[in-house]
Design a protein around this motif. Structure first.
Motif, short mmCIF file in Angstrom:
data_model
loop_
_atom_site.label_atom_id
_atom_site.label_comp_id
_atom_site.label_asym_id
_atom_site.label_seq_id
_atom_site.Cartn_x
_atom_site.Cartn_y
_atom_site.Cartn_z
N SER A 1 0.80 -1.23 0.00
CA SER A 1 0.00 0.00 0.00
C SER A 1 0.83 1.28 0.00
O SER A 1 0.27 2.37 -0.09
N ALA A 2 2.15 1.16 0.13
CA ALA A 2 3.02 2.34 -0.03
C ALA A 2 4.22 2.00 -0.92
O ALA A 2 5.24 2.67 -0.87
N TYR A 3 4.07 0.96 -1.74
CA TYR A 3 5.19 0.44 -2.53
C TYR A 3 5.17 1.01 -3.95
O TYR A 3 4.14 1.03 -4.61
N ASN A 4 6.34 1.47 -4.39
CA ASN A 4 6.51 1.89 -5.78
C ASN A 4 7.22 0.76 -6.51
O ASN A 4 8.42 0.52 -6.31
N TRP A 5 6.50 0.07 -7.38
CA TRP A 5 7.07 -1.11 -8.03
C TRP A 5 8.30 -0.78 -8.87
O TRP A 5 9.19 -1.62 -9.04
N MET B 1 -0.07 -11.26 -8.19
CA MET B 1 0.58 -9.96 -7.99
C MET B 1 -0.40 -8.95 -7.40
O MET B 1 -1.54 -8.85 -7.87
N ALA B 2 0.04 -8.21 -6.40
CA ALA B 2 -0.80 -7.16 -5.81
C ALA B 2 -0.36 -5.79 -6.29
O ALA B 2 0.84 -5.55 -6.47
N VAL B 3 -1.33 -4.91 -6.53
CA VAL B 3 -1.03 -3.53 -6.93
C VAL B 3 -1.37 -2.59 -5.78
O VAL B 3 -2.20 -2.89 -4.93
N ASN B 4 -0.69 -1.46 -5.77
CA ASN B 4 -0.83 -0.46 -4.71
C ASN B 4 -2.05 0.43 -4.97
O ASN B 4 -2.02 1.27 -5.87
N LEU B 5 -3.10 0.25 -4.17
CA LEU B 5 -4.24 1.17 -4.23
C LEU B 5 -4.35 1.99 -2.95
O LEU B 5 -5.39 2.55 -2.64
N TRP C 1 -4.31 -11.02 -10.18
CA TRP C 1 -3.91 -9.73 -9.61
C TRP C 1 -4.84 -9.33 -8.46
O TRP C 1 -6.07 -9.43 -8.58
N CYS C 2 -4.24 -8.84 -7.37
CA CYS C 2 -4.99 -8.32 -6.22
C CYS C 2 -5.07 -6.80 -6.32
O CYS C 2 -4.05 -6.13 -6.48
N LEU C 3 -6.29 -6.28 -6.19
CA LEU C 3 -6.51 -4.83 -6.26
C LEU C 3 -6.35 -4.24 -4.86
O LEU C 3 -7.30 -3.99 -4.14
N GLY C 4 -5.08 -4.06 -4.47
CA GLY C 4 -4.80 -3.53 -3.14
C GLY C 4 -4.83 -4.62 -2.08
O GLY C 4 -4.90 -5.81 -2.37
N ASN C 5 -4.78 -4.19 -0.81
CA ASN C 5 -4.72 -5.12 0.32
C ASN C 5 -5.40 -4.50 1.54
O ASN C 5 -5.08 -3.39 1.93
N GLU C 6 -6.35 -5.22 2.12
CA GLU C 6 -6.98 -4.84 3.41
C GLU C 6 -7.29 -3.33 3.47
O GLU C 6 -6.93 -2.65 4.44
#
Length: 502
Positions: A78-82, A126-130, A171-176
């Motif tokens: 949630s604060a990661y820049n890939w 793969m999870a993306v940062n939302l 793909w996961c749209l964000g996390n928790e």
């Protein structure tokens, strides 16, 4: 020992729940603690390959036959820049990792993890940062990983030495995103909107992908299950799965109550399924929403030691639960619960895979070993592929602090038509007594008993260490198969795998 308790079971190949999606045996590697650095990746270790990946860990993961691994988070995403994790390693920035307050060196990123996943024969979720980011970063990452070439991001991947796309399909749209601990926490309406719009953009880039929307972080959240309902109200037609997360612990040291906690998981799955079906009806949709239980495990042993971690250090030993025998029993029951819901639970990720609340542990520059929970996870992954059957079980029951009518016998059955095998997973939760299970298996005539594997120990608190594997399975289970009747003596507090083959 008394042995006067009896249970009955009927197995029939026509009592089918659904085909098991092998991805329910998935796992998770987050940039957290020693999961990556000192876990899967340790350059200079005597058993590391030319990329710095530990070969002993690769072999242990392959033993588990993990079909999919979630990456790179978790709260961390949630604060990661890939972009920090691709390109020449010497040019990658060191960052403050906000979720776990550690230092992220970015030595391992998207491409390295894709290489590692290939080495262990696994796909990537793969999870993306939302949290701090959104549609743009997500579509760019997807283009980088999946587009064949001729565009800015795909050509950048090629310039980094990866001519062929990674073809990440889940793909996961964000996390928790409901969690106040999450960087960029969102209300259900805020999250539902960004999930929908991100999903639209990503499926324009690659229509073949599957997308997982965030559900509630756990059943104790005040907005559960309204968060799921509102999110899906926005994004039902754009996403393919809704996520569930749940961890259990035995802080009060009440084994009978602890071993019943998979009943809470069962209720959780039923509630989310009902919520999905309500939105399906509301939208007059023809699509069925499936469940991704992409974080689950036992987690409580390490809570006190984690409070003493020095912030902003590289790969501190965080969330390193040392699992005992009763933890393995509950993990087995949770796996049984997934199989009982194979019609709706299509993916699940044991969180996590190495060092961090994990079945596999390592010493830095040293040994690796299997925790107690390794074994039920391995047995289910290897033998639990095929069609999940619904066994009709009549079991003695008990009441505990939080649960009533808990069956002592927890059971699921998988029928593999291709190999003509039937596997029965059974747990006896009785703390003192063996239970004799009489199973009618006449539906499987001409089948013979192959083996009866048992994981048992007289001490529920027994643990495995690098120098002492105290809790290991044996193949001396007490079962007989005669004239369509299987009689199995199921030892007190034990995990059992009974295999039949034509």
């Amino acid at each position: 020992m008394k042995n006067n308790l009896m249970a009955r079971m009927v197995l029939d190949k026509d009592y089918q729940i659904a085909k098991v999606d092998e991805r329910i045996y998935g796992s998770f590697i987050e940039h957290l603690g020693r999961a990556v650095y000192g876990g899967i990746y340790e350059p200079g270790h005597p058993q590391s390959d030319e990329q710095g990946f530990r070969l002993d860990i690769i072999e242990l993961v392959k033993e588990l036959q993990v079909p999919i691994v979630r990456y790179p988070g978790g709260n961390m995403v949630s604060a990661y820049n890939w972009e920090d994790g691709v390109g020449p390693k010497e040019e990658r920035p060191r960052r403050l990792e906000l979720a776990w307050r550690a230092m992220e060196t970015n030595e391992v990123g998207t491409n390295e993890f894709a290489d590692w996943a290939k080495k262990v024969d696994s796909d990537i979720m793969m999870a993306v940062n939302l949290g701090t980011r959104g549609i743009d970063a997500a579509r760019n990452l997807l283009e980088y990983t999946n587009h064949p070439g001729g565009t800015y991001w795909s050509e950048l991947r090629k310039s980094h030495g990866y001519e062929n796309p990674h073809n990440v399909k889940t793909w996961c749209l964000g996390n928790e995103m409901d969690g106040p601990w999450q960087v960029g926490q969102k209300t259900a309406h805020e999250y539902g909107r960004i999930a929908k719009e991100t999903a639209k953009a990503m499926k324009l880039v690659d229509p073949s992908i599957e997308l997982v929307a965030c559900g509630s972080s756990n059943t104790g959240m005040p907005t559960f299950p309204e968060y799921e309902a509102t999110t899906l109200d926005h994004a039902y037609e754009q996403v393919d799965y809704i996520s569930l997360h749940q961890y259990y612990g035995n802080k009060e040291n009440d084994p009978a109550n602890y071993l019943a906690k998979n009943m809470d998981m069962d209720h959780f799955i039923d509630t989310v399924t009902s919520t999905c079906d309500y939105i399906k009806a509301k939208h007059r949709s023809k699509k069925t929403m499936y469940l991704s239980f992409d974080e689950w495990n036992v987690w409580f042993h390490s809570n006190e030691s984690d409070k003493k971690i020095e912030p902003w250090t590289v790969a501190p030993p965080q969330l390193e639960d040392q699992y005992n025998f009763e933890d393995a029993l509950l993990v087995g029951s949770m796996l049984i619960t997934f199989l009982q819901h194979a019609d709706r639970v299509k993916m699940a990720c044991l969180a996590q895979l190495v060092n961090v609340i994990a079945p596999i542990m390592t010493e830095n520059n040293g040994r690796s070993w299997k925790q107690t929970i390794f074994y039920p996870y391995m047995h289910a992954s290897i033998y639990g592929r095929g069609i999940s059957l619904k066994p009709i079980v009549s079991s003695p029951k008990y009441d505990s602090k939080d649960f009533t009518d808990v069956p002592y016998i927890d059971c699921s059955v998988v029928y593999n038509e291709e190999t003509e095998e039937v596997t029965i997973f059974i747990i006896n939760k009785n703390l003192t007594d063996n239970i004799t299970v009489n199973a009618d298996v006449r539906s499987f005539e001409e089948y013979r008993l192959v083996e009866h594997i048992v994981l048992e120990h007289d001490n529920l608190k027994a643990v495995n260490t690098a120098s002492n594997q105290a809790v290991v399975p044996h193949k001396n289970g007490d079962s007989q198969l005669k004239s369509g009747c299987l009689e199995a003596n199921i030892a007190k507090t034990s995990w059992n795998v009974i295999r039949l083959k034509k």
